[in-house]
Design a protein around this motif. Structure first.
Motif, PDB file in Angstrom:
ATOM      1  N   SER A  16       0.898  -1.286   0.073  1.00 12.53           N
ATOM      2  CA  SER A  16       0.088   0.004  -0.067  1.00 12.53           C
ATOM      3  C   SER A  16       0.791   1.428  -0.083  1.00 12.53           C
ATOM      4  CB  SER A  16      -0.941   0.232   1.077  1.00 12.53           C
ATOM      5  OG  SER A  16      -0.069  -0.306   2.458  1.00 12.53           O
ATOM      6  N   CYS A  17       2.016   0.947   0.450  1.00 11.28           N
ATOM      7  CA  CYS A  17       2.986   2.338   0.597  1.00 11.28           C
ATOM      8  C   CYS A  17       4.495   1.687   0.677  1.00 11.28           C
ATOM      9  CB  CYS A  17       2.681   3.409   1.616  1.00 11.28           C
ATOM     10  SG  CYS A  17       3.827   4.731   1.643  1.00 11.28           S
ATOM     11  N   SER A  18       5.137   2.037  -0.349  1.00 10.96           N
ATOM     12  CA  SER A  18       6.493   1.569  -0.603  1.00 10.96           C
ATOM     13  C   SER A  18       7.655   2.376   0.396  1.00 10.96           C
ATOM     14  CB  SER A  18       7.070   1.800  -1.979  1.00 10.96           C
ATOM     15  OG  SER A  18       7.212   2.990  -2.417  1.00 10.96           O
ATOM     16  N   TRP A  20       7.984   4.117   4.398  1.00  8.71           N
ATOM     17  CA  TRP A  20       7.558   4.276   5.553  1.00  8.71           C
ATOM     18  C   TRP A  20       8.697   5.113   6.429  1.00  8.71           C
ATOM     19  CZ3 TRP A  20       3.149   2.307   8.217  1.00  8.71           C
ATOM     20  CH2 TRP A  20       2.117   1.642   7.196  1.00  8.71           C
ATOM     21  N   PRO A  36       3.169   5.685   6.972  1.00  8.59           N
ATOM     22  CA  PRO A  36       3.474   5.946   5.323  1.00  8.59           C
ATOM     23  C   PRO A  36       4.000   7.205   5.155  1.00  8.59           C
ATOM     24  CG  PRO A  36       1.342   5.093   5.925  1.00  8.59           C
ATOM     25  CD  PRO A  36       2.030   5.461   7.262  1.00  8.59           C
ATOM     26  N   LEU A  37       5.003   7.286   4.009  1.00  5.75           N
ATOM     27  CA  LEU A  37       5.677   8.627   3.754  1.00  5.75           C
ATOM     28  C   LEU A  37       4.931   8.755   2.418  1.00  5.75           C
ATOM     29  CD1 LEU A  37       7.467  10.771   4.410  1.00  5.75           C
ATOM     30  CD2 LEU A  37       9.287   9.639   3.123  1.00  5.75           C
ATOM     31  N   SER A  38       4.453   9.939   2.303  1.00  6.74           N
ATOM     32  CA  SER A  38       3.872  10.424   1.038  1.00  6.74           C
ATOM     33  C   SER A  38       4.286  11.753   0.404  1.00  6.74           C
ATOM     34  CB  SER A  38       2.211  10.244   0.846  1.00  6.74           C
ATOM     35  OG  SER A  38       2.020  11.399   1.893  1.00  6.74           O
ATOM     36  N   ASP A  39       5.062  12.385   1.229  1.00  6.87           N
ATOM     37  CA  ASP A  39       5.825  13.614   0.816  1.00  6.87           C
ATOM     38  C   ASP A  39       7.357  13.578   0.478  1.00  6.87           C
ATOM     39  OD1 ASP A  39       6.256  16.325   0.631  1.00  6.87           O
ATOM     40  OD2 ASP A  39       5.786  17.006   2.756  1.00  6.87           O
ATOM     41  N   GLN A  40       7.613  13.805  -0.633  1.00  2.00           N
ATOM     42  CA  GLN A  40       9.170  13.763  -1.183  1.00  2.00           C
ATOM     43  C   GLN A  40       9.984  14.673  -0.092  1.00  2.00           C
ATOM     44  OE1 GLN A  40       9.764  14.410  -5.273  1.00  2.00           O
ATOM     45  NE2 GLN A  40      11.895  14.609  -4.998  1.00  2.00           N
ATOM     46  N   CYS A  43      11.334  13.099   2.882  1.00  2.00           N
ATOM     47  CA  CYS A  43      12.123  11.982   3.175  1.00  2.00           C
ATOM     48  C   CYS A  43      13.468  12.338   3.329  1.00  2.00           C
ATOM     49  CB  CYS A  43      12.117  11.308   1.847  1.00  2.00           C
ATOM     50  SG  CYS A  43      13.365  11.440   0.547  1.00  2.00           S
TER      51      CYS A  43
END
Length: 147
Positions: A16-18, A20, A36-40, A43
């Motif tokens: 679901s999310c590559s 974390w 989950p990390l969705s914001d570049q 990172c």
């Protein structure tokens, strides 16, 4: 989002999310909490876990993750292979000398050594490739391996 403990992560979580991350702020339960990390942009601010594929010598493929790092040594990457049933084989054990578990999953992983791996390239970070010969640990300032 409350997140979950790193040791609770599953293959489905990485499907679901590559990526974390460890938020390390006052909204988390403890230092083992991941989200989950969705914001570049985020990172570069946090330690992240990246979905990784592991390949055995007999061409079996396994899925798991590693701690993304610019240092490709096993003690920084801390690779983990996950099973569909929720088991995990951790390849870095710090100062703890590990022995191979007798579970069917651990035995199948061991029979495929050495494992090659490649992480997903995410948010502009390159993928990390390498090879695992066994379970690693630190003894007298030396990285050792149990095959």
């Amino acid at each position: 989002m409350s997140g979950k403990q790193v040791y609770e992560l599953t293959i489905d979580d990485f499907d679901s999310c590559s990526v974390w991350f460890f938020p390390m702020d006052d909204t988390v339960e403890d230092e083992l909490t991941v989200r989950p990390l969705s914001d570049q942009d985020a990172c570069t601010d946090f330690q992240i876990l990246v979905r990784t594929v592991f390949f055995g010598v007999n061409r079996a493929a396994y899925y798991g993750y590693l701690y993304w790092s610019s240092n490709a040594e096993v003690e920084y990457l801390k690779p983990v292979v996950l099973s569909e049933e929720g088991e995990a084989v951790t390849f870095w054990n710090g100062i703890v000398t590990r022995v191979w578990e007798s579970s069917e999953f651990a035995c199948s992983i061991r029979s495929e050594l050495p494992l090659s791996y490649v992480s997903e390239p995410v948010f502009g970070l390159p993928s990390i490739c390498g090879k695992l010969e066994g379970l690693y640990y630190l003894s007298d300032d030396q990285v050792c391996c149990v095959k």
